[in-house]
Design a protein around this motif. Structure first.
Motif, PDB file in Angstrom:
ATOM      1  N   GLU A  29     -46.441  -6.595   1.410  1.00 33.21           N
ATOM      2  CA  GLU A  29     -45.360  -7.243   2.182  1.00 33.21           C
ATOM      3  C   GLU A  29     -45.176  -8.641   1.640  1.00 33.21           C
ATOM      4  O   GLU A  29     -46.166  -9.343   1.377  1.00 33.21           O
ATOM      5  CB  GLU A  29     -45.766  -7.389   3.648  1.00 33.21           C
ATOM      6  N   ARG A  78     -44.646 -12.319   2.112  1.00 31.93           N
ATOM      7  CA  ARG A  78     -44.767 -13.337   3.173  1.00 31.93           C
ATOM      8  C   ARG A  78     -44.937 -14.698   2.521  1.00 31.93           C
ATOM      9  O   ARG A  78     -45.870 -14.895   1.742  1.00 31.93           O
ATOM     10  CB  ARG A  78     -46.033 -13.088   4.026  1.00 31.93           C
ATOM     11  N   GLU A  79     -44.045 -15.597   2.826  1.00 34.70           N
ATOM     12  CA  GLU A  79     -44.111 -16.987   2.373  1.00 34.70           C
ATOM     13  C   GLU A  79     -44.404 -17.107   0.875  1.00 34.70           C
ATOM     14  O   GLU A  79     -45.355 -17.766   0.450  1.00 34.70           O
ATOM     15  CB  GLU A  79     -45.168 -17.749   3.182  1.00 34.70           C
ATOM     16  N   ASP A  90     -55.615  -7.864   2.890  1.00 35.67           N
ATOM     17  CA  ASP A  90     -54.805  -9.090   2.789  1.00 35.67           C
ATOM     18  C   ASP A  90     -55.019  -9.789   1.439  1.00 35.67           C
ATOM     19  O   ASP A  90     -55.113 -11.029   1.369  1.00 35.67           O
ATOM     20  CB  ASP A  90     -55.119 -10.060   3.946  1.00 35.67           C
ATOM     21  N   GLU A 112     -45.160 -14.086  -5.623  1.00 32.31           N
ATOM     22  CA  GLU A 112     -43.941 -13.266  -5.541  1.00 32.31           C
ATOM     23  C   GLU A 112     -43.421 -12.834  -6.912  1.00 32.31           C
ATOM     24  O   GLU A 112     -42.945 -11.723  -7.092  1.00 32.31           O
ATOM     25  CB  GLU A 112     -42.852 -14.080  -4.802  1.00 32.31           C
TER      26      GLU A 112
END
Ligand SMILES: Cc1cc2nc3c(=O)[nH]c(=O)nc-3n(C[C@H](O)[C@H](O)[C@H](O)COP(=O)(O)OP(=O)(O)OC[C@H]3O[C@@H](n4cnc5c(N)ncnc54)[C@H](O)[C@@H]3O)c2cc1C
Length: 385
Positions: A135, A137-138, A208, A213
């Motif tokens: 996912e 995220r930030e 996690d 990105e």
């Protein structure tokens, strides 16, 4: 059919042989030798100079001659493994410029080692069903899930992995191809004990785990098509004629130095018959690899022939191991729990590896399905007339 290399390539062979004789002696510095070989245009020929390659015009025959001459002199050739043989070609085809600059040269030099994070429990042949999810995220991908059969992961700094990033998309379109640093708290690598006593395989757990990105190759959801170009390179790596040649040579050596039934094994009629059959098969493989080479030269690409060569090579490895077993008359060679006689251990590994070769990079059954469907035009699996 003309199977000679021709005058130009014979002259090239003489140059390569001369180079190797001049610069390589057993025990020389391998890094230095590789640097000289790159400067000479002999290694990493398809890779631009700016990324550490020698950027030569594509010539599969020259590439073949170099491989043959380096192997004959036991000189260090291109580094093998996931990084050089699978990731680098993929980055060249699909990677962003910064990824090429950052990763390729250090992978070619052996500084960066890469694990392949594809298979998962329940997602091997049906790879597109994989469930490890990422996912965004930030500004970073957060990854959770598990990979399995990850060869040599504990020796690698990085992984290229297929991760499900588009939960709602159809299964082939929901996967992205991510690069990951394995050295982080969210990644737990656990070795798996193998039947031959080794522990090259690993399970890799992601809790996690994170990666930036832009450590994505191709666009979001395009990982399946990126991985398909990569699997082509994997099959090239697994189906090379040089493997079959090396196997046959070691079997021949074994037959020459082993006593069987009161004579040297190579004089035994059954062994001679098997050796002749294996040699004939090797020559057939050589012709098939020449055909692949000609197709590549004419720009047609190896196509299904690559897949056929990988399948044939896997079968060949098993056939060689079985003859070795018969020569050595050591029952324990094909028994994973037995104790082979001292000196025979490498043949146990050879036999076990021959079984592994029929699974790694796509199982032989799957290769047969694809060859039958795409090559021979047989009905698709599960298709009812
Ligand atoms: C030496 C080795 C190294 C490996 N290294 C890595 C690695 O570094 N990274 C990684 O991600 N993976 C790695 N793998 C895993 C490998 O890619 C998988 O094992 C392979 O894709 C098969 O998947 P599976 O083991 O889940 O078997 P399955 O897919 O469960 O298959 C089990 C059996 O069913 C057969 N079968 C399945 N579907 C069909 C069908 N449609 N038609 C006919 N028969 C079928 C198969 O041929 C096989 O015999 C490695 C495997 C080996 C052996």
């Amino acid at each position: 059919m003309e199977l000679n290399y021709g005058a130009e390539h014979d002259a090239f062979r003489a140059q390569v042989r001369d180079f190797v004789c001049t610069h390589w002696k057993h025990g020389s510095d391998t890094t230095l030798f590789r640097q000289k070989a790159i400067a000479q245009g002999y290694l990493y020929r398809g890779i631009p100079k700016q990324y550490g390659g020698s950027e030569q015009p594509s010539d599969p025959i020259k590439a073949r001659i170099i491989a043959e001459e380096f192997a004959a002199a036991k000189a260090p050739a291109e580094i093998r493994g996931n990084g050089v043989q699978m990731l680098v070609p993929t980055l060249l085809e699909r990677g962003a410029e910064w990824q090429k600059e950052r990763f390729i040269a250090k992978t070619l030099s052996g500084e960066y080692r890469w694990a392949q994070g594809f298979s998962e429990p329940g997602s091997g042949s049906d790879l597109a069903s994989l469930r490890t999810r990422g996912e965004l995220r930030e500004g970073q991908w957060v990854i959770n899930g598990q990979k399995v059969w990850t060869s040599y992961a504990r020796d690698c700094q990085y992984m290229f992995a297929l991760i499900r990033t588009e939960a709602q998309a159809p299964k082939h379109h929901g996967i992205s191809y991510l690069l990951l640093d394995l050295n982080q708290p969210g990644i737990d690598i656990r070795p798996m004990k193998q039947i031959n006593g080794g522990d090259d395989f690993n399970e890799v757990f992601f809790t996690d785990a994170v990666t930036p990105e832009d450590w994505i190759v191709g666009a979001r959801g395009e990982g399946w098509s990126v991985s398909k170009s990569l699997l082509k390179h994997e099959r090239n790596m697994l189906g090379g004629i040089d493997r079959s040649e090396a196997l046959f040579e070691s079997l021949l050596g074994l037959a020459r130095r082993t006593e069987k039934g009161g004579m040297t094994a190579i004089l035994d009629p059954w062994v001679r018959d098997r050796l002749a059959a294996l040699k004939a098969e090797l020559e057939a493989q050589r012709c098939s690899s020449y055909l692949q080479m000609s197709r590549e030269l004419s720009g047609q690409g190896g196509g299904l022939l690559q897949m056929m060569n990988k399948l044939v090579q896997s079968n060949y490895a098993a056939a060689v191991a079985k003859v070795a077993n018969a020569i050595l008359e050591d029952e324990n060679l094909i028994s994973p729990i037995g104790n082979p006689r001292p000196g025979n251990e490498r043949w146990v590994n050879q036999y076990m590896n021959s079984l592994a070769a029929a699974i790694a990079g796509g199982t032989s059954n799957i290769q047969r399905n694809i060859i039958a469907e795409r090559g021979l035009g047989l009905p698709r699996e599960g298709h009812q007339e």
